[in-house]
Enzyme design. Sequence first.
Site, PDB file in Angstrom:
ATOM      1  N   ASP A 256     -13.872 -38.846  94.473  1.00 27.43           N
ATOM      2  CA  ASP A 256     -14.064 -37.545  95.104  1.00 27.43           C
ATOM      3  C   ASP A 256     -15.079 -37.651  96.240  1.00 27.43           C
ATOM      4  OD1 ASP A 256     -12.442 -36.304  92.972  1.00 27.43           O
ATOM      5  OD2 ASP A 256     -14.108 -36.993  91.749  1.00 27.43           O
TER       6      ASP A 256
ATOM      7  N   HIS B  83     -15.152 -34.469  87.430  1.00 25.65           N
ATOM      8  CA  HIS B  83     -14.012 -35.002  88.178  1.00 25.65           C
ATOM      9  C   HIS B  83     -12.786 -34.174  87.819  1.00 25.65           C
ATOM     10  CE1 HIS B  83     -10.918 -37.396  89.905  1.00 25.65           C
ATOM     11  NE2 HIS B  83     -10.350 -37.558  88.738  1.00 25.65           N
TER      12      HIS B  83
HETATM   13  P1  NAX Z   1      -1.270 -45.721  83.849  1.00 22.44           P
HETATM   14  O1  NAX Z   1      -0.522 -44.826  82.931  1.00 22.44           O
HETATM   15  O2  NAX Z   1      -0.553 -46.466  84.910  1.00 22.44           O
HETATM   16  O3  NAX Z   1      -2.064 -46.800  82.981  1.00 22.44           O
HETATM   17  C1  NAX Z   1      -2.813 -46.466  81.864  1.00 22.44           C
HETATM   18  C2  NAX Z   1      -2.781 -47.658  80.930  1.00 22.44           C
HETATM   19  O4  NAX Z   1      -3.689 -47.380  79.871  1.00 22.44           O
HETATM   20  C3  NAX Z   1      -1.426 -47.913  80.289  1.00 22.44           C
HETATM   21  O5  NAX Z   1      -1.069 -49.281  80.440  1.00 22.44           O
HETATM   22  C4  NAX Z   1      -1.644 -47.536  78.830  1.00 22.44           C
HETATM   23  O6  NAX Z   1      -0.874 -48.331  77.951  1.00 22.44           O
HETATM   24  C5  NAX Z   1      -3.128 -47.847  78.681  1.00 22.44           C
HETATM   25  N1  NAX Z   1      -3.768 -47.187  77.549  1.00 22.44           N
HETATM   26  C6  NAX Z   1      -3.535 -45.958  77.037  1.00 22.44           C
HETATM   27  N2  NAX Z   1      -4.296 -45.740  75.963  1.00 22.44           N
HETATM   28  C7  NAX Z   1      -5.039 -46.855  75.798  1.00 22.44           C
HETATM   29  C8  NAX Z   1      -6.002 -47.249  74.832  1.00 22.44           C
HETATM   30  N3  NAX Z   1      -6.342 -46.443  73.818  1.00 22.44           N
HETATM   31  N4  NAX Z   1      -6.574 -48.466  74.956  1.00 22.44           N
HETATM   32  C9  NAX Z   1      -6.216 -49.291  75.957  1.00 22.44           C
HETATM   33  N5  NAX Z   1      -5.290 -48.985  76.876  1.00 22.44           N
HETATM   34  C10 NAX Z   1      -4.709 -47.780  76.797  1.00 22.44           C
HETATM   35  O7  NAX Z   1      -2.437 -44.803  84.456  1.00 22.44           O
HETATM   36  P2  NAX Z   1      -3.348 -45.070  85.740  1.00 22.44           P
HETATM   37  O8  NAX Z   1      -2.673 -44.522  86.940  1.00 22.44           O
HETATM   38  O9  NAX Z   1      -3.786 -46.479  85.743  1.00 22.44           O
HETATM   39  O10 NAX Z   1      -4.573 -44.093  85.421  1.00 22.44           O
HETATM   40  C11 NAX Z   1      -5.464 -44.353  84.372  1.00 22.44           C
HETATM   41  C12 NAX Z   1      -6.391 -43.183  84.133  1.00 22.44           C
HETATM   42  O11 NAX Z   1      -7.219 -42.936  85.272  1.00 22.44           O
HETATM   43  C13 NAX Z   1      -5.674 -41.860  83.884  1.00 22.44           C
HETATM   44  O12 NAX Z   1      -6.327 -41.221  82.787  1.00 22.44           O
HETATM   45  C14 NAX Z   1      -5.910 -41.083  85.153  1.00 22.44           C
HETATM   46  O13 NAX Z   1      -5.867 -39.692  84.929  1.00 22.44           O
HETATM   47  C15 NAX Z   1      -7.297 -41.553  85.520  1.00 22.44           C
HETATM   48  N6  NAX Z   1      -7.758 -41.327  86.898  1.00 22.44           N
HETATM   49  C16 NAX Z   1      -9.077 -41.025  87.087  1.00 22.44           C
HETATM   50  C17 NAX Z   1      -9.628 -40.851  88.338  1.00 22.44           C
HETATM   51  C18 NAX Z   1     -11.091 -40.558  88.511  1.00 22.44           C
HETATM   52  O14 NAX Z   1     -11.508 -40.335  89.645  1.00 22.44           O
HETATM   53  N7  NAX Z   1     -11.927 -40.519  87.479  1.00 22.44           N
HETATM   54  C19 NAX Z   1      -8.786 -40.919  89.554  1.00 22.44           C
HETATM   55  C20 NAX Z   1      -7.510 -41.660  89.344  1.00 22.44           C
HETATM   56  C21 NAX Z   1      -6.828 -41.434  88.020  1.00 22.44           C
HETATM   57  O15 NAX Z   1      -6.114 -40.229  88.091  1.00 22.44           O
END
Ligand code: NAX
Length: 326
Positions: free
Chosen positions: A159, A187
Amino acid sequence: AKSPVRIAVTGAAGQIAYALVFRIASGALLGPDQPVILHLLDLPPMQGALKGVMMELEDCAFPALAGMVATDDPKTAFKDIDIGFLVGARPRGKGMERKDLLGANAEIFTVQGRALNEAAKRTARILVVGNPANTNAHIAMKSAPDLSPDCFSAMIRLDHNRAASMLAGKAGVAVDAIEKLVVWGNHSPTMYPDYRFAEANGRKLAEIIGDEAWNRDVFIPTVGKRGAAVIEARGASSAASAANAAIDQVRDWVVGSHGRWVSMAVASDGSYGIPEGIMFGVPVTTEAGTVTRIPDLAMDEFARERFALTLNELKEERDAVAHLLG
Ligand code: NAX
């Protein structure tokens, strides 16, 4: 030779991790002469895909990549780590309400907090990226009583970077000329990007821009909805920019911001009237793992309103998960 730094990445088979791990291994985080060992955590069904990521990491022949561990067990993933990027989280499924999302993630971050408590280095620096990032970080911190709250932060840097880039464009200045920009709070779209104190080349940014209506009607809502705009345009959520922000936030945290203000969501010490322990985006300077908050910034009426909006959201999130924390 320097001894290797152990870095965990969770959600390691996901989108953000696919942009993150290669940059860590290339030296973008700690420099190309600092060996790193990657600890990659993802769920059992993702272990195959994770193997593929590791094959590609090998195929990059990064000189700084001193080793890799892939696992579906948080304790193994967090064993002796110096740095953790907690990216994996439960996404919002169809028909899932906000409280279900908070609950599902509370479960994940309770387990991971406990594993960090048991296995991570006492000096570890843990960034939570997975959403709802601030509250997930709060849960992990609460679940790791033997680690200092200073070990945890949540990512608000994306952000901050979005705001900086937009301001640079509007003011016609270089993005790295902008100092003293703040993003307050959660966020989420309630965050408050605040350039009242910001300067570029010795001038107040607010004077250069000179358009208060733009701040309220264009700037704040555009930064707040930028994530949704990227999804709309790209058909997938921000990944490379999120990974870049994660690198920026952790690099500044563990190396230092050299006197520059950066925004980080850290556990409140009670300043600015934020209840203690809430993970709230605030302006800080950083040095070798230590965070120093910028105190006593003045609030006008509009700032107070925006501040309260994002703080109330975080209080609600905290209250919604309180019964899940021991
Ligand atoms: P993806 O769905 O591509 O990847 C997430 C991965 O996490 C998957 O491979 C899934 O199997 C794995 N996962 C789920 N639960 C798990 C657990 N308990 N232990 C280990 N691995 C686990 O998502 P992606 O685009 O990489 O985004 C990841 C996260 O970042 C999401 O929650 C998203 O909302 C968040 N974000 C946060 C941002 C921020 O500024 N704080 C911005 C970007 C993003 O939106």
